[in-house]
Design an enzyme around this catalytic site. Structure first.
Site, PDB file in Angstrom:
ATOM      1  N   ARG A 161       0.827  -1.208   0.000  1.00 54.83           N
ATOM      2  CA  ARG A 161       0.000   0.000   0.000  1.00 54.83           C
ATOM      3  C   ARG A 161       0.858   1.253   0.000  1.00 54.83           C
ATOM      4  NH1 ARG A 161      -4.525  -1.543   4.634  1.00 54.83           N
ATOM      5  NH2 ARG A 161      -5.097  -3.585   3.778  1.00 54.83           N
ATOM      6  N   ARG A 205       2.439   1.823  10.136  1.00 56.74           N
ATOM      7  CA  ARG A 205       2.004   2.127   8.772  1.00 56.74           C
ATOM      8  C   ARG A 205       3.147   1.829   7.815  1.00 56.74           C
ATOM      9  NH1 ARG A 205      -2.610   4.390   7.452  1.00 56.74           N
ATOM     10  NH2 ARG A 205      -2.993   5.196   9.538  1.00 56.74           N
ATOM     11  N   GLU A 236      -5.646   0.745  15.207  1.00 60.16           N
ATOM     12  CA  GLU A 236      -6.392  -0.314  14.527  1.00 60.16           C
ATOM     13  C   GLU A 236      -5.498  -1.518  14.235  1.00 60.16           C
ATOM     14  OE1 GLU A 236      -8.084  -1.305  10.093  1.00 60.16           O
ATOM     15  OE2 GLU A 236      -7.755   0.795  10.622  1.00 60.16           O
ATOM     16  N   SER A 285     -10.084  -5.112  10.835  1.00 60.46           N
ATOM     17  CA  SER A 285     -11.360  -4.553  10.392  1.00 60.46           C
ATOM     18  C   SER A 285     -12.243  -5.702   9.935  1.00 60.46           C
ATOM     19  CB  SER A 285     -11.169  -3.533   9.267  1.00 60.46           C
ATOM     20  OG  SER A 285     -10.639  -4.162   8.115  1.00 60.46           O
ATOM     21  N   ARG A 340       1.297  -4.934  13.131  1.00 59.05           N
ATOM     22  CA  ARG A 340       0.620  -4.191  14.196  1.00 59.05           C
ATOM     23  C   ARG A 340       0.410  -5.055  15.436  1.00 59.05           C
ATOM     24  NH1 ARG A 340      -3.719  -0.103  11.177  1.00 59.05           N
ATOM     25  NH2 ARG A 340      -2.157   0.869   9.819  1.00 59.05           N
TER      26      ARG A 340
END
Length: 412
Positions: free
Chosen positions: A236, A250, A322, A325, A364
């Site tokens: 990403r 990130r 986060e 999801s 994460r």
């Protein structure tokens, strides 16, 4: 649809899509008329060479215009997001907390290190510019073992306990499938990496190859629900705040284990809750403090009808971050991918509903483990479920298990 677009704060133009659609219908009708006229002329016994050539030229030109119009229509229509669940927080409202587990860690008698400080002290994580930026990392020693343990444990847990079929997924896929899943590789704001001079894109989430696996298929009644759990790499063009510019939170590339389900429309709501239950169970097994939140309409990705995020406590952020999801996408993706099922033999097929949920976003969760499970002796406790996947190692960085090595130095 206009309400859903407004609720998300999307810049998709519903009016333009409708206008292009009506124009394409009119042009298709004009083309059909020209083709019919050519057919009638061909049946005529009188000499019609000149008129026939004229109709042929007109039909070729009209078909070319129609193809160009349809391409523009497809491009604009692909920007349209899914419907929005009427009960979720509205645009501008904060997320709604729906579940919480555990409590923030308390460190007695010592000052805990951030995962970045641990990376330097323990010589276990290296952020380098070898890949063109510091948002790529090497894991070494115990951190490398921890990554592999998380992948194997999450895949084994979900497949053995809940019957998800394990998959490994490719890192490249055609941009047409990326678009069909609701992502936009050809827009300026895209987070997707495209391969130059190619129709291929790097996969941004395992949701894309898992959803695409059943494209253009009519599934038998007995096959649903189809439950998949896939491991792969995500790529990403991540951007973030200054607090996220460094570290594991990130990244441009990371490993992930993803759950994906295809089900009947009437089962989607229940399945969404079941996926959230599994996500919470995974994090409870690891012993992490977390909260699950119902995301507001302006924080949904284009494919999501409703989305829950789960956030763990991350000391270096002095807040929550986060880690998973969980989205219900209705038939938004299945229509674009043409995935259907039959309720009974001889009946017309209908589109299935698709749902996706992160099992573990590896970096994460590593970050969360390193920062939440530190001990005064400088080691980090390994969550109990991971111990069998780490050759029974119970603590990271313990002297008993560490080996001599030459320090490596990379610029952050």
């Amino acid at each position: 649809m206009r309400w859903s677009v407004a609720a998300r704060g999307s810049d998709a133009d519903v009016g333009l899509v409708l206008s292009l659609y009506r124009e394409s219908l009119a042009l298709k009708s004009e083309l059909d008329g020209l083709l019919h006229a050519r057919s009638e002329l061909a049946r005529s016994s009188r000499s019609v060479d000149e008129e026939g050539r004229k109709k042929k030229t007109q039909s070729i030109e009209t078909k070319s215009r129609l193809n160009e119009l349809r391409e523009r229509l497809y491009f604009e229509a692909s920007k349209l997001p899914n419907w929005v669940h009427p009960e979720i927080p509205k645009r501008g409202e904060p997320p709604r907390i729906v579940r919480e587990f555990g409590a923030r860690p308390v460190f007695e008698g010592f000052e805990p290190l951030t995962h970045l400080e641990l990376a330097t002290e323990k010589n276990c994580i290296f952020f380098s510019h070898l890949c063109g930026g510091s948002k790529f990392y090497y894991g070494k020693g115990d951190v490398a073992l921890l990554e592999l343990a998380l992948i194997n444990w999450a895949t084994t847990f979900v497949s053995s306990k809940y019957g998800f079929a394990p998959f490994t997924t490719p890192d490249l896929i055609s941009h047409s499938y990326v678009e069909a899943c609701g992502f936009q590789p050809r827009t300026e704001a895209t987070q997707v990496y495209a391969v130059q001079d190619s129709e291929l894109c790097l996969v941004g989430t395992q949701e894309i190859p898992l959803a695409s696996f059943y494209s253009n298929q009519i599934l038998p009644k007995s096959s649903l629900p189809i439950k998949m759990v896939g491991f792969g790499h995500c790529f990403r063009k991540e951007t973030g705040s200054t607090s996220e510019a460094r570290g594991l939170y990130r990244l441009h590339q990371f490993s992930k284990v993803e759950m994906f389900v295809l089900c009947r429309p009437e089962k989607a709501k229940k399945t969404h809750q079941e996926l959230l239950d599994i996500q919470c169970e995974l994090l409870q097994e690891l012993g992490l403090h977390f909260r699950a939140i119902d995301m507001p309409s302006d924080d949904l990705g284009a494919p999501a009808y409703r989305k829950y995020d789960i956030e763990t406590w991350m000391p270096y952020r002095d807040g929550y971050g986060e880690v998973t999801s969980c989205s219900n996408c209705l038939d938004y993706q299945s229509r674009r991918l043409n995935i259907r099922c039959r309720r009974e033999e001889g009946t017309s097929p209908e589109f299935v509903h698709t749902l996706n949920a992160t099992a573990v976003a590896v970096p994460r969760v590593i970050l969360s483990i390193l920062e939440n499970f530190q001990l005064a002796d400088g080691t980090v406790r390994v969550p109990e479920p991971l111990v069998p996947f780490m050759a029974n190692k119970t603590h990271l960085f313990s002297q008993r298990n560490s080996s001599a090595h030459t320090p490596l130095y990379f610029t952050q």
